[in-house]
Design an enzyme around this catalytic site. Structure first.
Site, PDB file in Angstrom:
ATOM      1  N   HIS A  40       0.798  -1.227   0.000  1.00  0.00           N
ATOM      2  CA  HIS A  40       0.000   0.000   0.000  1.00  0.00           C
ATOM      3  C   HIS A  40       0.831   1.277   0.000  1.00  0.00           C
ATOM      4  O   HIS A  40       0.273   2.371   0.079  1.00  0.00           O
ATOM      5  CB  HIS A  40      -0.968  -0.002   1.189  1.00  0.00           C
ATOM      6  CG  HIS A  40      -2.061  -1.025   1.035  1.00  0.00           C
ATOM      7  ND1 HIS A  40      -1.905  -2.316   1.452  1.00  0.00           N
ATOM      8  CD2 HIS A  40      -3.298  -0.932   0.489  1.00  0.00           C
ATOM      9  CE1 HIS A  40      -3.014  -2.982   1.184  1.00  0.00           C
ATOM     10  NE2 HIS A  40      -3.865  -2.175   0.591  1.00  0.00           N
ATOM     11  N   HIS A  51      -1.676  -6.295  -5.646  1.00  0.00           N
ATOM     12  CA  HIS A  51      -2.066  -7.357  -4.727  1.00  0.00           C
ATOM     13  C   HIS A  51      -3.538  -7.722  -4.950  1.00  0.00           C
ATOM     14  O   HIS A  51      -4.264  -7.036  -5.656  1.00  0.00           O
ATOM     15  CB  HIS A  51      -1.822  -6.938  -3.274  1.00  0.00           C
ATOM     16  CG  HIS A  51      -2.624  -5.758  -2.832  1.00  0.00           C
ATOM     17  ND1 HIS A  51      -2.271  -4.462  -3.140  1.00  0.00           N
ATOM     18  CD2 HIS A  51      -3.783  -5.666  -2.132  1.00  0.00           C
ATOM     19  CE1 HIS A  51      -3.156  -3.620  -2.625  1.00  0.00           C
ATOM     20  NE2 HIS A  51      -4.092  -4.330  -2.011  1.00  0.00           N
ATOM     21  N   LYS A  74      -7.462   3.877  10.234  1.00  0.00           N
ATOM     22  CA  LYS A  74      -7.107   3.120   9.023  1.00  0.00           C
ATOM     23  C   LYS A  74      -5.957   3.822   8.292  1.00  0.00           C
ATOM     24  O   LYS A  74      -5.884   5.053   8.252  1.00  0.00           O
ATOM     25  CB  LYS A  74      -8.310   3.026   8.093  1.00  0.00           C
ATOM     26  CG  LYS A  74      -9.422   2.119   8.594  1.00  0.00           C
ATOM     27  CD  LYS A  74      -9.086   0.660   8.379  1.00  0.00           C
ATOM     28  CE  LYS A  74     -10.296  -0.228   8.617  1.00  0.00           C
ATOM     29  NZ  LYS A  74      -9.994  -1.644   8.381  1.00  0.00           N
ATOM     30  N   SER A  86     -14.132  -4.488   3.341  1.00  0.00           N
ATOM     31  CA  SER A  86     -13.121  -4.648   2.300  1.00  0.00           C
ATOM     32  C   SER A  86     -11.784  -4.957   2.958  1.00  0.00           C
ATOM     33  O   SER A  86     -11.427  -4.358   3.967  1.00  0.00           O
ATOM     34  CB  SER A  86     -13.016  -3.399   1.418  1.00  0.00           C
ATOM     35  OG  SER A  86     -12.819  -2.234   2.184  1.00  0.00           O
ATOM     36  N   SER A  87     -11.069  -5.921   2.366  1.00  0.00           N
ATOM     37  CA  SER A  87      -9.794  -6.326   2.952  1.00  0.00           C
ATOM     38  C   SER A  87      -9.033  -7.155   1.913  1.00  0.00           C
ATOM     39  O   SER A  87      -9.218  -6.951   0.714  1.00  0.00           O
ATOM     40  CB  SER A  87     -10.023  -7.112   4.248  1.00  0.00           C
ATOM     41  OG  SER A  87      -8.811  -7.313   4.944  1.00  0.00           O
ATOM     42  N   GLU A 148      -4.819  -3.009  -6.842  1.00  0.00           N
ATOM     43  CA  GLU A 148      -5.232  -4.392  -6.660  1.00  0.00           C
ATOM     44  C   GLU A 148      -6.177  -4.852  -7.755  1.00  0.00           C
ATOM     45  O   GLU A 148      -6.758  -4.061  -8.495  1.00  0.00           O
ATOM     46  CB  GLU A 148      -5.901  -4.573  -5.300  1.00  0.00           C
ATOM     47  CG  GLU A 148      -7.232  -3.851  -5.153  1.00  0.00           C
ATOM     48  CD  GLU A 148      -7.880  -4.091  -3.794  1.00  0.00           C
ATOM     49  OE1 GLU A 148      -7.161  -4.099  -2.779  1.00  0.00           O
ATOM     50  OE2 GLU A 148      -9.107  -4.285  -3.758  1.00  0.00           O
TER      51      GLU A 148
END
Length: 227
Positions: A40, A51, A74, A86-87, A148
């Site tokens: 990130h 990712h 966060k 979301s993850s 991602e």
């Protein structure tokens, strides 16, 4: 690394930065693993690091969508309204399994229980429908961003929700019209929403909303949008 972009992180978020994400290419083929921190960082993103991630849209049987406001701790998009959960699947045998997106769905089940506090007896893998994949790249601030291929997953079920306040600042169920109003306010700078909430809503959710009792016609497991 900018300390200004790190000082808002609490102990939980700092620990989670050391989790190992699944590194992929643009076709969602696994090529390795890297820490969530490195995945990130804008510096890594600009070098092409991608990712695997996921977003869950959780509807109740009244066809209201659960949205959450992300915790102020966060690392990306703190305090922004977002989808239900979301993850990322982690680089482990269970969450790498690709048949029927089983690994990603296992990761979603894990996070729905951990982040939203949904009791294990109320939800199972079978409740999580893999709809489509979306290539996604955005910047949160000068340090952090996201790059991602995200799996968009759908759940339609009445569930008990008790979010972890370290992850979720606020949450609510909204109708289609209420979500559209939120996005309109965000476009005028009156609210903050994550880029993927806006994109998922405009590209998919508003089309699916009238068909939530049977979304099978909208499943596109082989397609990656946004490329």
């Amino acid at each position: 690394m900018s300390q200004e972009s790190m000082t808002h992180l609490d102990e939980l978020q700092t620990q989670r930065l050391e989790e190992m994400c699944i590194v992929i290419d643009k076709q969602d083929r696994v090529i390795g693993a890297e820490t969530k921190r490195n995945c990130h960082l804008n510096e890594s993103i600009e070098k092409g690091l991608i990712h695997r991630g996921f977003s869950v849209v959780l509807f109740n049987t009244d066809d209201q969508l659960l949205i959450q406001q992300r915790s102020d701790a966060k690392y990306t998009f703190p305090g922004h309204f977002s989808d239900s959960c979301s993850s990322h699947p982690l680089y482990s045998p269970a969450e790498l399994e690709e048949k029927d997106a089983l690994g990603v769905r296992r990761a979603a089940l894990r996070r729905l229980q951990a982040e939203l506090g949904i009791p294990p007896e109320q939800i199972s893998i079978k409740d999580i429908i893999f709809m489509v994949r979306i290539y996604h790249k955005c910047q949160s601030d000068a340090l952090w961003g996201d790059h991602e291929v995200g799996y968009l997953l759908l759940v339609r079920k009445n569930l008990t929700v008790n979010p972890d306040p370290r992850e979720v600042k606020d949450y609510r169920y909204v109708s289609r019209e209420e979500l559209a109003e939120l996005l309109d306010r965000a476009a005028r700078g009156q609210e903050k929403v994550t880029p993927w909430l806006r994109n998922n809503a405009e590209d998919f959710l508003f089309k699916w909303w009238a068909h939530l009792s049977d979304v099978s016609a909208f499943v596109e497991a082989d397609k990656i949008y946004g490329q």
